[in-house]
Design a protein around this motif. Structure first.
Motif, short mmCIF file in Angstrom:
data_model
loop_
_atom_site.label_atom_id
_atom_site.label_comp_id
_atom_site.label_asym_id
_atom_site.label_seq_id
_atom_site.Cartn_x
_atom_site.Cartn_y
_atom_site.Cartn_z
N LEU A 1 5.49 14.73 -5.03
CA LEU A 1 7.06 14.13 -5.06
C LEU A 1 7.20 13.45 -3.64
N TYR A 2 6.75 13.93 -2.66
CA TYR A 2 7.25 13.46 -1.15
C TYR A 2 6.60 12.20 -0.93
N THR A 3 5.34 12.27 -1.36
CA THR A 3 4.57 10.88 -1.25
C THR A 3 5.34 9.72 -2.13
N ALA A 4 5.69 10.25 -3.41
CA ALA A 4 6.38 9.16 -4.04
C ALA A 4 7.83 8.67 -3.52
N LEU A 5 8.54 9.54 -3.04
CA LEU A 5 9.71 9.45 -2.04
C LEU A 5 9.42 8.84 -1.21
N MET A 6 8.53 8.87 -0.28
CA MET A 6 8.36 7.91 0.72
C MET A 6 8.01 6.50 0.22
N ALA A 7 7.34 6.14 -0.92
CA ALA A 7 7.05 5.13 -1.20
C ALA A 7 8.19 4.36 -1.55
N MET A 8 9.26 5.06 -2.08
CA MET A 8 10.53 4.42 -2.52
C MET A 8 11.41 3.91 -1.36
N ALA A 9 11.12 4.40 -0.12
CA ALA A 9 11.73 4.01 0.94
C ALA A 9 11.62 2.35 1.24
N ALA B 1 3.16 5.26 2.30
CA ALA B 1 2.99 6.51 1.87
C ALA B 1 1.62 6.80 1.26
N ILE B 2 0.93 5.85 1.01
CA ILE B 2 -0.69 5.92 0.68
C ILE B 2 -1.29 6.80 1.69
N PRO B 3 -1.38 6.15 2.92
CA PRO B 3 -2.19 6.72 3.93
C PRO B 3 -1.27 8.16 4.47
N PHE B 4 -0.10 8.21 4.38
CA PHE B 4 0.77 9.60 4.73
C PHE B 4 0.12 10.80 3.55
N GLY B 5 0.06 10.47 2.28
CA GLY B 5 -0.02 11.31 1.46
C GLY B 5 -1.48 12.04 1.51
N HIS B 6 -2.49 10.95 1.74
CA HIS B 6 -4.07 11.03 1.90
C HIS B 6 -4.12 12.00 3.11
N ASN B 7 -3.75 11.22 4.35
CA ASN B 7 -4.13 11.86 5.54
C ASN B 7 -3.27 12.84 6.10
N VAL B 8 -2.18 13.03 5.84
CA VAL B 8 -1.23 13.97 6.31
C VAL B 8 -1.29 15.03 5.36
N LEU B 9 -0.68 14.67 4.00
CA LEU B 9 -0.52 15.92 3.17
C LEU B 9 -1.92 16.43 2.56
N GLY B 10 -3.10 15.66 2.77
CA GLY B 10 -4.37 15.93 2.36
C GLY B 10 -4.32 15.68 0.61
N GLY C 1 6.24 5.90 -7.07
CA GLY C 1 7.53 5.80 -6.32
C GLY C 1 7.98 4.51 -5.85
N ASN C 2 7.00 3.44 -5.67
CA ASN C 2 7.68 2.04 -5.30
C ASN C 2 8.06 1.43 -6.46
N LEU C 3 7.72 1.67 -7.46
CA LEU C 3 8.37 0.75 -8.72
C LEU C 3 9.50 1.38 -9.23
N LEU C 4 9.81 2.67 -8.96
CA LEU C 4 11.23 3.05 -9.42
C LEU C 4 12.53 2.43 -9.04
N PRO C 5 12.75 2.22 -7.94
CA PRO C 5 13.90 1.32 -7.23
C PRO C 5 13.99 -0.14 -7.71
N VAL C 6 12.94 -0.47 -8.27
CA VAL C 6 12.88 -1.96 -8.57
C VAL C 6 13.97 -2.62 -9.78
N PRO C 7 13.86 -1.85 -10.90
CA PRO C 7 15.04 -2.40 -11.84
C PRO C 7 16.25 -2.14 -11.24
N PHE C 8 16.77 -1.18 -10.48
CA PHE C 8 17.81 -1.07 -10.12
C PHE C 8 18.25 -2.08 -8.95
N ILE C 9 17.48 -2.30 -8.04
CA ILE C 9 17.38 -3.32 -6.86
C ILE C 9 17.95 -4.75 -7.70
N ILE C 10 17.00 -5.16 -8.82
CA ILE C 10 17.13 -6.43 -9.42
C ILE C 10 18.67 -6.42 -10.23
N ILE C 11 18.97 -5.29 -10.73
CA ILE C 11 20.49 -5.16 -11.33
C ILE C 11 21.38 -5.18 -10.48
#
Length: 164
Positions: free
Chosen positions: A17-25, A33-42, A55-65
């Motif tokens: 979840l933390y990785t997905a939330l980071m990718a949403m930013a 988010a990928i390096p953070f999830g792998h290297n920091v969170l393990g 996480g990166n795709l979740l905000p896309v429809p909302f941004i477009i609309i």
């Protein structure tokens, strides 16, 4: 806040979840988010990539609309943010020509290039300011996000292998 951090440290799903939330930013997106999830969170590299894609795709429809309405609201209610909004609009408008010229593939490549000023947020804003429908824009953005995730994943694994 400390309780949330402890829960995330002890919970595998919290790490996803933390990785997905980071990718949403914006700005960070899956490129951070990928390096953070792998290297920091393990997380396993492929789990980090999958969580980052979602996480990166979740905000896309909302941004477009909604991005144009949000920007109009900000201009009206918080005039101090006009310069920031203008800068974001100019940035998106600057990419319009490429997307107009190459269509689906132009938007896909804009999102896929893992450099600052590109990504799902920029692609979604460009699509919104071009009045593209979600049915047309989302597949191009999604493919671009997957391509960027593959590139960032291999860069992360390569850099990690060199450093370790």
């Amino acid at each position: 806040m400390e309780a949330i951090r402890l829960w995330l440290e002890q919970n595998f799903f919290g790490e996803l979840l933390y990785t997905a939330l980071m990718a949403m930013a914006p700005v960070v997106e899956l490129r951070g988010a990928i390096p953070f999830g792998h290297n920091v969170l393990g997380l396993n590299i492929w789990l980090a990539a999958a969580a980052s894609i979602v996480g990166n795709l979740l905000p896309v429809p909302f941004i477009i609309i909604y991005v144009r309405r949000v920007f109009a609201f900000l201009r009206k209610k918080i005039p101090k943010l006009n310069r920031m909004v203008d800068r974001l609009v100019r940035k998106a408008e600057g990419k319009r020509e490429t997307v107009n010229k190459y269509g689906f593939w132009g938007l896909c490549v804009l999102v896929a290039i893992p450099l600052p000023g590109t990504g799902a947020w920029t692609g979604a804003m460009v699509a919104a300011f071009m009045d593209m429908r979600i049915k047309k824009a989302f597949p191009a953005i999604a493919l671009g996000v997957v391509i960027a995730a593959v590139v960032v994943t291999f860069l992360t694994v390569g850099v990690t292998a060199i450093l370790v």
